[in-house]
Design a protein around this motif. Structure first.
Motif, short mmCIF file in Angstrom:
data_model
loop_
_atom_site.label_atom_id
_atom_site.label_comp_id
_atom_site.label_asym_id
_atom_site.label_seq_id
_atom_site.Cartn_x
_atom_site.Cartn_y
_atom_site.Cartn_z
N GLY A 1 -6.63 1.73 2.79
CA GLY A 1 -6.17 1.71 4.16
C GLY A 1 -5.48 0.39 4.44
N VAL A 2 -4.32 0.45 5.05
CA VAL A 2 -3.56 -0.75 5.39
C VAL A 2 -3.02 -0.64 6.80
N LEU A 3 -2.86 -1.77 7.43
CA LEU A 3 -2.23 -1.77 8.75
C LEU A 3 -0.77 -1.38 8.62
N VAL A 4 -0.07 -1.98 7.65
CA VAL A 4 1.37 -1.78 7.50
C VAL A 4 1.69 -1.29 6.10
N GLU A 5 2.42 -0.19 6.04
CA GLU A 5 2.96 0.26 4.76
C GLU A 5 4.45 -0.07 4.75
N LYS A 6 4.84 -0.93 3.80
CA LYS A 6 6.24 -1.33 3.70
C LYS A 6 6.94 -0.35 2.77
N LYS A 7 8.05 0.20 3.24
CA LYS A 7 8.82 1.18 2.48
C LYS A 7 9.97 0.50 1.75
N HIS A 8 9.89 0.50 0.42
CA HIS A 8 10.96 0.00 -0.43
C HIS A 8 10.75 0.53 -1.83
N SER A 9 11.72 0.33 -2.69
CA SER A 9 11.68 0.93 -4.03
C SER A 9 10.94 0.08 -5.07
N ARG A 10 10.53 -1.14 -4.72
CA ARG A 10 9.88 -2.02 -5.70
C ARG A 10 8.37 -1.82 -5.80
N ALA A 11 7.78 -1.04 -4.92
CA ALA A 11 6.32 -0.87 -4.90
C ALA A 11 5.84 -0.12 -6.13
N LYS A 12 4.60 -0.39 -6.51
CA LYS A 12 3.98 0.34 -7.63
C LYS A 12 4.00 1.82 -7.31
N LYS A 13 4.35 2.61 -8.31
CA LYS A 13 4.45 4.05 -8.11
C LYS A 13 3.12 4.76 -8.33
N ASP A 14 2.17 4.09 -8.97
CA ASP A 14 0.91 4.75 -9.33
C ASP A 14 -0.23 4.44 -8.35
N ILE A 15 0.10 4.13 -7.11
CA ILE A 15 -0.91 3.92 -6.09
C ILE A 15 -0.47 4.61 -4.81
N ASN A 16 -1.39 5.32 -4.21
CA ASN A 16 -1.12 5.99 -2.94
C ASN A 16 -1.90 5.30 -1.84
N ILE A 17 -1.32 5.21 -0.68
CA ILE A 17 -2.00 4.68 0.49
C ILE A 17 -2.55 5.88 1.25
N ASP A 18 -3.86 5.88 1.44
CA ASP A 18 -4.52 7.00 2.10
C ASP A 18 -4.43 6.93 3.62
N PHE A 19 -4.48 5.72 4.17
CA PHE A 19 -4.44 5.54 5.62
C PHE A 19 -3.57 4.33 5.95
N HIS A 20 -2.70 4.49 6.94
CA HIS A 20 -1.91 3.35 7.41
C HIS A 20 -1.66 3.52 8.90
N ALA A 21 -1.46 2.40 9.58
CA ALA A 21 -1.21 2.43 11.02
C ALA A 21 0.27 2.57 11.33
N VAL A 22 1.10 1.77 10.67
CA VAL A 22 2.55 1.78 10.93
C VAL A 22 3.29 1.55 9.63
N THR A 23 4.58 1.84 9.65
CA THR A 23 5.45 1.56 8.50
C THR A 23 6.57 0.63 8.95
#
Length: 183
Positions: free
Chosen positions: A131-153
């Motif tokens: 769970g994270v407050l902010v999920e940052k959307k970009h192409s450099r993030a690890k592909k093998d991890i999913n965020i289950d809960f987030h507040a905003v992007t």
């Protein structure tokens, strides 16, 4: 916000508010609803990732009306380009057979969260959610991890506030702000 340091004041004065405190509160409420749905009957261990996850964890905990334990871990990515993670403080509570929820301020590259997920699974956790407050959307993030809960992007911007820092400061800003692009 009045700041002593003139450079910090300039950052604050020129920052763009991406998410207000009210928007963050609604996002955290949405996170809490999803967490309650998935973990209410599992006696989970919540691992607050310090320092950034402190604010999110503090807002979220009163909304979780079920049995849980709380511990913290201090994780920091290594120098730029290296995939190492340091854990100055590790949980003293056994996680074997437990559901674990990692709570952090932001999902950016994902190195720290990925390392902590692997660590928890190696220690015998039955499942590890994030769970994270902010999920940052970009192409450099690890592909093998999913965020289950987030507040905003947010998009690919340097941000601060609500637990996220700018050069060690501005974690106390009452929303999520983007540093202005250099002109």
């Amino acid at each position: 916000m009045k700041l002593v340091d003139k450079k910090l004041q300039a950052v604050w004065d020129n920052a763009e508010c991406l998410h207000s405190a009210e928007a963050l509160e609604k996002g955290v409420q949405h996170m809490a609803k999803g967490i309650r749905k998935q973990l209410h009957d599992q006696n989970p261990l919540l691992l607050c990732i310090m320092n950034g996850g402190l604010v999110t964890c503090g807002q979220l905990l009163p909304m979780l009306d079920f049995q849980l334990q709380l511990e913290y871990v201090n994780a920091a990515s290594g120098p730029s380009g290296k995939q190492e993670t340091r854990w100055p403080a590790l949980s003293q509570i056994s996680i074997e057979g437990r559901s674990v929820l990692l709570l952090d301020d932001i999902f950016d590259m994902g190195n720290s969260l990925h390392s902590l997920q692997e660590y928890c699974l190696e220690q015998g956790a039955s499942k590890v959610l994030t769970g994270v407050l902010v999920e940052k959307k970009h192409s450099r993030a690890k592909k093998d991890i999913n965020i289950d809960f987030h507040a905003v992007t947010v998009g690919d911007r340097f941000i601060f506030g609500a637990g996220l820092d700018y050069q060690g400061y501005l974690r106390n800003a009452p929303g999520i702000y983007a540093v202005a692009a250099k002109k």
